[in-house]
Enzyme design. Sequence first.
Site, PDB file in Angstrom:
ATOM      1  N   GLU A  81       0.791  -1.103   0.123  1.00 29.23           N
ATOM      2  CA  GLU A  81      -0.189   0.034  -0.080  1.00 29.23           C
ATOM      3  C   GLU A  81       0.880   1.443   0.028  1.00 29.23           C
ATOM      4  O   GLU A  81       1.839   1.332   0.826  1.00 29.23           O
ATOM      5  CB  GLU A  81      -0.948  -0.065   1.333  1.00 29.23           C
ATOM      6  CG  GLU A  81      -1.842   1.310   1.160  1.00 29.23           C
ATOM      7  CD  GLU A  81      -2.981   0.918   2.360  1.00 29.23           C
ATOM      8  OE1 GLU A  81      -3.355  -0.056   2.797  1.00 29.23           O
ATOM      9  OE2 GLU A  81      -3.164   2.113   3.106  1.00 29.23           O
ATOM     10  N   LYS A 265      -7.177  -0.678  11.973  1.00 29.86           N
ATOM     11  CA  LYS A 265      -6.363  -1.220  10.604  1.00 29.86           C
ATOM     12  C   LYS A 265      -5.083  -0.257  10.125  1.00 29.86           C
ATOM     13  O   LYS A 265      -4.355  -0.754   9.575  1.00 29.86           O
ATOM     14  CB  LYS A 265      -7.371  -1.185   9.476  1.00 29.86           C
ATOM     15  CG  LYS A 265      -7.078  -1.880   8.196  1.00 29.86           C
ATOM     16  CD  LYS A 265      -6.265  -0.853   7.163  1.00 29.86           C
ATOM     17  CE  LYS A 265      -5.891  -1.675   5.727  1.00 29.86           C
ATOM     18  NZ  LYS A 265      -5.275  -1.058   4.897  1.00 29.86           N
ATOM     19  N   ASP A 281       4.270 -14.352  11.760  1.00 25.11           N
ATOM     20  CA  ASP A 281       3.021 -14.785  11.388  1.00 25.11           C
ATOM     21  C   ASP A 281       2.262 -13.758  11.478  1.00 25.11           C
ATOM     22  O   ASP A 281       1.693 -13.463  12.854  1.00 25.11           O
ATOM     23  CB  ASP A 281       2.818 -16.227  12.127  1.00 25.11           C
ATOM     24  CG  ASP A 281       1.320 -16.650  12.070  1.00 25.11           C
ATOM     25  OD1 ASP A 281       0.459 -15.998  11.324  1.00 25.11           O
ATOM     26  OD2 ASP A 281       0.891 -17.786  12.665  1.00 25.11           O
ATOM     27  N   HIS A 379      -2.457   9.588  -0.739  1.00 33.12           N
ATOM     28  CA  HIS A 379      -2.545   8.362  -1.481  1.00 33.12           C
ATOM     29  C   HIS A 379      -2.424   8.649  -2.839  1.00 33.12           C
ATOM     30  O   HIS A 379      -2.092   7.923  -3.527  1.00 33.12           O
ATOM     31  CB  HIS A 379      -3.987   7.856  -1.169  1.00 33.12           C
ATOM     32  CG  HIS A 379      -3.936   6.948  -0.083  1.00 33.12           C
ATOM     33  ND1 HIS A 379      -3.457   5.661  -0.062  1.00 33.12           N
ATOM     34  CD2 HIS A 379      -4.540   7.083   1.224  1.00 33.12           C
ATOM     35  CE1 HIS A 379      -3.734   4.937   1.010  1.00 33.12           C
ATOM     36  NE2 HIS A 379      -4.319   5.893   1.899  1.00 33.12           N
TER      37      HIS A 379
HETATM   38  C1  MEV Z   1      -5.996   2.872   5.239  1.00 35.02           C
HETATM   39  O1  MEV Z   1      -4.979   1.669   4.679  1.00 35.02           O
HETATM   40  C2  MEV Z   1      -5.858   3.151   6.743  1.00 35.02           C
HETATM   41  C3  MEV Z   1      -6.776   4.211   7.171  1.00 35.02           C
HETATM   42  O2  MEV Z   1      -8.110   4.149   6.815  1.00 35.02           O
HETATM   43  C4  MEV Z   1      -6.622   4.096   8.602  1.00 35.02           C
HETATM   44  C5  MEV Z   1      -7.713   5.040   9.342  1.00 35.02           C
HETATM   45  O3  MEV Z   1      -8.653   5.371   8.772  1.00 35.02           O
HETATM   46  O4  MEV Z   1      -7.157   5.761  10.508  1.00 35.02           O
HETATM   47  C6  MEV Z   1      -6.462   5.522   6.479  1.00 35.02           C
END
Ligand code: MEV
Length: 425
Positions: A81, A265, A281, A379
């Site tokens: 990513e 995430k 792992d 991004h």
């Molecule tokens: C994207 O890979 C991760 C985000 O969605 C984390 C977040 O929203 O805090 C940008």
Amino acid sequence: MGTSRLAGFYHLTIEERLARAAAAANLTPEELSAWTNGGISPEAADHMIENVIGLHTLPLGLGLNFQINGRDVLIPMVIEEPSVVAGASFMAKLARAGGGFQTSSTSPLMIGQMQVINVINLHEAKFKIYENKAKLLAAADEIDPVLKKFGGGARDIEVRIIDESPIGAFLVIHLIYDVRDAMGANAVNTACERLAPQVEAITGGKVHLRILSNLADQRLSRARCTIPVKELAFDNFSGETVRDGIIAAYAFAAADPYRAATHNKGIMNGVDAVVLASGNDWRAIEAGAHAYAARSGKYTSLSTWGQDADGNLVGTLEMPMAVGIIGGATKVHPAARTAIKLMGIQTASELAEIIMAVGLAQNMAALRALATEGIQRGHMTLHAHQVAIAAGASGDMIEKVAAQMVAEKTVRIDRAEQILKERNP
Ligand code: MEV
């Protein structure tokens, strides 16, 4: 290892970057080749899993600027990513101005579970296990002489009664095992399997499952950082605005599981990248992270963000971190071995704490962007490169097509194809 602040690193060629990394940790040409050729051959892979037909590689980038407990570390990150490596490195630079990351860990205690069914009297069986605890621990301690030699071994036994389940009540025995620098799955699973006959003799029941728990909540690692509020200012945003925006973003994740999943995430973007680079792992780490985030019964944020007495931004992150530096892919994958050497790691806890620092930095990068200009601008630049390549651009043209799409705020494959046609009629 010298400084982890490698100014202008982004602008170097891949060969030049490799040379800087090699110089930082005295990496040999052979160790470096593990990164340039992906590390393993199909023949080596054939010994790792079944039905091998090839290899699948991912980008490896370096996380810069990290200072952890006063030590500079260059951090290998494996991830597909865009923006993750840059985001973590930038936040590590801001954290550095506040003394970098402070980290700590519990002892590396893993939990092995034994499910005991067909027990006539659960309370009686529970007490009998406790009465025999010393004997069971002594037996479990002998099972892995290597771990024992390095100071690990069986530490404790806990007994739980599960009152309600689809099959009714049963007993669960937790074997707490200090696995030192191993991830520990093999040691713990073996110990549980070996102890099972003794547990059956003591309880009169039948030991059904014998397996470690990925909710490794006795093997926690932590990272903390303080960002001086003035370091947070950029463009038209004051440091106070950014700080308060990050704290409000954290409040959303703390209170709402839908947001907490995405917030966590973002943390895992940093965590998994280092877990992967070190050959560990990542499914075990993911399982532990999300189970820990839900430990109160309500899924919530793994990190916290607030301010200190001087108005500086303070972040903390705590989660289970069952990573090892001996055994498994950490030892057999040459790219993982080079990663461990680059980070100058001597113990699994050190690796766990580096991973925590990267998770916290990555979390801050996402919250800072979300709380200010939004996530898409950062991004888009790298995404635009991928779109340009997908549209058929190569060489210099990739950068030109990408830059034009970003300037036009239209990053789409049809536009990339049009720009290519206009530039290469
Ligand atoms: C994207 O890979 C991760 C985000 O969605 C984390 C977040 O929203 O805090 C940008």
